[in-house]
Design an enzyme around this catalytic site. Structure first.
Site, PDB file in Angstrom:
ATOM      1  N   ILE A  60     -22.476  -8.827  28.879  1.00  0.00           N
ATOM      2  CA  ILE A  60     -21.462  -7.999  28.226  1.00  0.00           C
ATOM      3  C   ILE A  60     -21.652  -6.535  28.602  1.00  0.00           C
ATOM      4  CG2 ILE A  60     -22.780  -7.580  26.085  1.00  0.00           C
ATOM      5  CD1 ILE A  60     -20.108  -8.236  24.570  1.00  0.00           C
ATOM      6  N   CYS A  61     -20.536  -5.805  28.671  1.00  0.00           N
ATOM      7  CA  CYS A  61     -20.557  -4.351  28.848  1.00  0.00           C
ATOM      8  C   CYS A  61     -19.490  -3.780  27.910  1.00  0.00           C
ATOM      9  CB  CYS A  61     -20.345  -3.950  30.311  1.00  0.00           C
ATOM     10  SG  CYS A  61     -18.716  -4.339  30.977  1.00  0.00           S
ATOM     11  N   ARG A  62     -18.898  -2.663  28.242  1.00  0.00           N
ATOM     12  CA  ARG A  62     -17.900  -2.062  27.350  1.00  0.00           C
ATOM     13  C   ARG A  62     -16.588  -2.837  27.379  1.00  0.00           C
ATOM     14  NH1 ARG A  62     -13.892   2.147  27.794  1.00  0.00           N
ATOM     15  NH2 ARG A  62     -13.615   3.151  25.761  1.00  0.00           N
ATOM     16  N   GLY A  64     -15.815  -5.228  30.358  1.00  0.00           N
ATOM     17  CA  GLY A  64     -15.889  -6.428  31.178  1.00  0.00           C
ATOM     18  C   GLY A  64     -16.079  -6.216  32.663  1.00  0.00           C
ATOM     19  N   MET A  88     -17.694  -5.224  24.724  1.00  0.00           N
ATOM     20  CA  MET A  88     -18.021  -4.745  23.382  1.00  0.00           C
ATOM     21  C   MET A  88     -16.805  -4.195  22.647  1.00  0.00           C
ATOM     22  SD  MET A  88     -21.125  -5.443  22.527  1.00  0.00           S
ATOM     23  CE  MET A  88     -21.255  -4.426  21.063  1.00  0.00           C
TER      24      MET A  88
END
Length: 109
Positions: A60-62, A64, A88
């Protein structure tokens, strides 16, 4: 690109957060492993030590994009990895908990 929706990620699933330090400090999913994408190759051993041997890694990141890059790298290494769609931002919007290192409520940068 193997992808899962935020609501498919269970509390017991292994979650790898590849956002940068300031993003992580503002708020993250509880129990996630944090290895920023900028340090990922150098710290790859931390992931292989922490991840379940035959389990899936949810990345996961901010939003995708960065997690998609890491997911593709892991898949190329023969690892069962999936990108968490929407990152996120969607995690928080879905009402999933976001916390600081101190366990206080956090937010997504």
């Amino acid at each position: 690109m193997p992808t899962v929706a935020v609501d498919e990620v269970k509390d017991e699933d292994f979650l790898l957060d590849v956002r940068e330090d300031d993003e992580w400090q503002a708020g993250h999913a509880q129990g996630a492993l944090h290895i920023p994408i900028s340090e990922f190759v150098a710290r790859y051993g931390e992931l292989t030590e922490a991840a379940p041997q035959d389990g899936r890694i949810h990345v996961i990141c901010r939003s995708g994009g960065r997690s998609a890059q890491v997911t593709m790298y892991l898949v190329q290494q023969g690892i069962d990895a999936v990108n968490v769609d929407g990152g996120m931002q969607v995690w928080q919007a879905a009402g999933r908990p976001v916390v600081t290192d101190e366990g206080q409520p956090g937010h997504v940068l």
